[in-house]
Design a protein around this motif. Structure first.
Motif, PDB file in Angstrom:
ATOM      1  N   ARG A   1      -3.737 102.115  24.900  1.00 24.26           N
ATOM      2  CA  ARG A   1      -5.221 102.057  24.979  1.00 24.26           C
ATOM      3  C   ARG A   1      -5.354 101.409  26.267  1.00 24.26           C
ATOM      4  O   ARG A   1      -4.663 100.772  26.848  1.00 24.26           O
ATOM      5  N   ALA A   2      -6.472 101.841  27.025  1.00 22.48           N
ATOM      6  CA  ALA A   2      -6.870 101.180  28.133  1.00 22.48           C
ATOM      7  C   ALA A   2      -8.288 100.664  28.208  1.00 22.48           C
ATOM      8  O   ALA A   2      -9.079 101.515  27.509  1.00 22.48           O
ATOM      9  N   ARG A   3      -8.788  99.457  28.857  1.00 20.38           N
ATOM     10  CA  ARG A   3     -10.070  99.429  28.975  1.00 20.38           C
ATOM     11  C   ARG A   3     -10.125  98.798  30.414  1.00 20.38           C
ATOM     12  O   ARG A   3      -9.489  98.396  30.819  1.00 20.38           O
TER      13      ARG A   3
ATOM     14  N   ALA B   1     -15.235 101.569  30.569  1.00 17.05           N
ATOM     15  CA  ALA B   1     -14.590 102.653  29.895  1.00 17.05           C
ATOM     16  C   ALA B   1     -13.625 102.258  28.983  1.00 17.05           C
ATOM     17  O   ALA B   1     -12.791 101.227  29.378  1.00 17.05           O
ATOM     18  N   ARG B   2     -13.479 102.848  28.047  1.00 20.15           N
ATOM     19  CA  ARG B   2     -11.995 102.725  26.888  1.00 20.15           C
ATOM     20  C   ARG B   2     -11.737 104.012  26.937  1.00 20.15           C
ATOM     21  O   ARG B   2     -12.336 104.902  26.553  1.00 20.15           O
ATOM     22  N   ALA B   3     -10.213 104.219  26.909  1.00 20.69           N
ATOM     23  CA  ALA B   3      -9.502 105.373  26.369  1.00 20.69           C
ATOM     24  C   ALA B   3      -8.202 105.145  25.964  1.00 20.69           C
ATOM     25  O   ALA B   3      -7.786 104.108  25.940  1.00 20.69           O
TER      26      ALA B   3
ATOM     27  N   ALA C   1      -8.410  96.676  35.065  1.00 21.40           N
ATOM     28  CA  ALA C   1      -8.207  97.364  33.880  1.00 21.40           C
ATOM     29  C   ALA C   1      -6.771  96.729  33.060  1.00 21.40           C
ATOM     30  O   ALA C   1      -6.133  96.219  33.929  1.00 21.40           O
ATOM     31  N   LEU C   2      -6.742  96.930  31.933  1.00 17.99           N
ATOM     32  CA  LEU C   2      -5.704  96.669  31.013  1.00 17.99           C
ATOM     33  C   LEU C   2      -5.202  97.873  30.280  1.00 17.99           C
ATOM     34  O   LEU C   2      -5.975  98.571  29.605  1.00 17.99           O
TER      35      LEU C   2
END
Length: 148
Positions: free
Chosen positions: A101-103, A35-37, A118-119
């Motif tokens: 941003r997070a992935r 997921a990316r947000a 996640a980062l």
């Protein structure tokens, strides 16, 4: 995942979570255990008015929600998840004025627990704002389908 488009699924995921709406979270991708947000910079979410740095709780919420989205997107997931444990390592303050941003990646699942890392990043791609690792419970897709 579901029979709806990935874009509609990502939008519905955010709309069901009041805390995600409150911080302006946008899910860009939910797919195959990833997921990316992101969240926009918002003065309402600043933790230190003197520096303009976003609050740590906002970064935590972004990472927690993105990790949950990665679990929901895993092929074995029935689309329901909850956080069991989440560890964050804050590495630096996010740069004021920049979106965060997070992935996230769901890298291992057992019968009912998913493990995620996640980062969180701003415009500096080399040095993360924070790193997360956690465990999430989920309802397996096969179990949900059997109940239906």
């Amino acid at each position: 995942m579901t029979d709806i488009s990935r874009e509609d699924f990502a939008r519905a995921f955010t709309e069901r979570l009041p805390h995600a709406r409150a911080i302006g979270l946008v899910v860009e991708e939910i797919a195959e255990g990833r997921a990316r947000a992101w969240i926009p910079y918002d003065p309402r979410l600043v933790g230190d008015p003197e520096t303009g740095v976003m609050a740590g709780g906002t970064v935590f919420t972004l990472l927690d929600t993105t990790c949950g989205a990665a679990v929901v997107g895993h092929p074995l997931s029935g689309g329901v998840t909850a956080t069991l444990d989440l560890r964050l390592d804050y590495m630096r303050a996010a740069t004021p004025g920049q979106r965060i941003r997070a992935r996230a990646e769901c890298y291992h699942v057992t019968r009912s627990v998913a493990f995620v890392r996640a980062l969180a990043l701003d415009d500096d791609e080399e040095t993360p704002v924070a790193a997360a690792s956690g465990a999430f419970t989920f309802t397996p897709r096969a179990e949900q389908e059997a109940e239906a």
